[in-house]
Design a protein around this motif. Sequence first.
Motif, mmCIF file in Angstrom:
data_model
loop_
_atom_site.group_PDB
_atom_site.id
_atom_site.type_symbol
_atom_site.label_atom_id
_atom_site.label_comp_id
_atom_site.label_asym_id
_atom_site.label_seq_id
_atom_site.Cartn_x
_atom_site.Cartn_y
_atom_site.Cartn_z
ATOM 1 N N LYS A 116 0.860 -1.269 0.064
ATOM 2 C CA LYS A 116 -0.014 -0.097 0.026
ATOM 3 C C LYS A 116 0.895 1.232 0.023
ATOM 4 O O LYS A 116 1.889 1.370 0.610
ATOM 5 N N ASN A 155 8.898 -5.939 -0.531
ATOM 6 C CA ASN A 155 9.042 -4.519 -0.170
ATOM 7 C C ASN A 155 8.190 -3.702 -1.208
ATOM 8 O O ASN A 155 7.814 -4.146 -2.387
ATOM 9 N N HIS A 207 7.544 6.417 5.933
ATOM 10 C CA HIS A 207 6.801 7.466 5.480
ATOM 11 C C HIS A 207 8.029 8.462 4.831
ATOM 12 O O HIS A 207 9.328 8.406 5.108
ATOM 13 N N THR A 254 3.113 -6.455 9.724
ATOM 14 C CA THR A 254 3.085 -5.104 8.750
ATOM 15 C C THR A 254 4.205 -4.222 9.064
ATOM 16 O O THR A 254 4.837 -4.063 10.390
ATOM 17 N N LYS A 255 5.050 -3.530 8.005
ATOM 18 C CA LYS A 255 6.112 -2.738 8.056
ATOM 19 C C LYS A 255 5.649 -1.330 7.321
ATOM 20 O O LYS A 255 5.274 -1.397 6.167
ATOM 21 N N LYS A 256 5.845 -0.351 8.039
ATOM 22 C CA LYS A 256 5.379 0.813 7.577
ATOM 23 C C LYS A 256 6.391 2.043 7.588
ATOM 24 O O LYS A 256 7.835 1.928 8.046
ATOM 25 N N ALA A 313 9.068 0.525 2.522
ATOM 26 C CA ALA A 313 8.749 -0.510 3.333
ATOM 27 C C ALA A 313 9.022 -2.085 3.002
ATOM 28 O O ALA A 313 8.894 -2.262 2.053
ATOM 29 N N HIS A 365 2.686 7.952 2.824
ATOM 30 C CA HIS A 365 2.922 6.545 3.747
ATOM 31 C C HIS A 365 3.096 5.406 2.821
ATOM 32 O O HIS A 365 2.261 5.274 1.817
ATOM 33 N N CYS A 366 3.782 4.457 3.146
ATOM 34 C CA CYS A 366 3.738 3.100 2.569
ATOM 35 C C CYS A 366 3.878 2.299 3.620
ATOM 36 O O CYS A 366 4.205 1.965 4.477
ATOM 37 N N SER A 367 3.261 0.732 2.894
ATOM 38 C CA SER A 367 3.461 -0.403 3.899
ATOM 39 C C SER A 367 3.312 -1.653 3.034
ATOM 40 O O SER A 367 2.785 -1.779 2.038
ATOM 41 N N THR A 420 2.414 -5.967 4.005
ATOM 42 C CA THR A 420 1.965 -6.939 5.023
ATOM 43 C C THR A 420 1.908 -8.317 4.713
ATOM 44 O O THR A 420 1.690 -8.727 3.428
ATOM 45 N N CYS A 463 10.046 6.641 0.118
ATOM 46 C CA CYS A 463 9.331 5.843 1.043
ATOM 47 C C CYS A 463 9.610 4.385 0.783
ATOM 48 O O CYS A 463 9.032 3.941 -0.171
#
Length: 203
Positions: free
Chosen positions: A110, A157, A182, A178-180, A192, A169-171, A173, A190
């Motif tokens: 995301k 990633n 910014h 989940t790893k986030k 993650a 923001h990015c994430s 899962t 960004c």
Amino acid sequence: MSQQQYPPQQPGSGGPQQPFGQPPFAPPPPKKPGAGKVIGLGCLGLVGLFVLIALIGAVAGGGSGSNDSKRADDTKAGGSTSKGHETADASEGSDEKAAKKTGKKVVIFKVWGTAPAGALGPLNITYGSDSDNRDGAFENGKFEATLPLDDDAMYFNVTAQLQGSGDIHCSVTVGGKTKKAHAAGDYNICMAQLSSGLLGGWH
């Protein structure tokens, strides 16, 4: 002819004494209970029986009523819960819902926020694993994609590079982990990432 002798009357006795040789008057026999009393007691017993049956019926009816209301409350609660699930499902991507239905594990990527296009074009997004790298498109302030979980992958990633301005923001899962990250302004990135552990799991 001889006459029967009576004992002389004592003064102040108030009347003649019984003659000698005659027994005193026998007491009257005890009265038997009348039929009216028996009938009355029988009627009272029947009335009491009917009252007892009515009380038992009322208690049983009250219990079943409370059970019915409880079932109705449970039904209402179940309905509200299912609506909550439908609302949650509606907010998820179609790929994620399909994966849940089939029971397959997926990786979710995301990116969200504000990212105006710059001189080099729109927000640049890439996502995937060490063996599968893909490009993504940022539309209406967000990006979301899923890939099947590859147990042999070393990491998953997502990266998103701004084009001169913005705040994103990015994430990523994997299996509920989940790893986030910014990024804001300029050409910042960004990123993650979740990596596979030696003993299993993602970190």
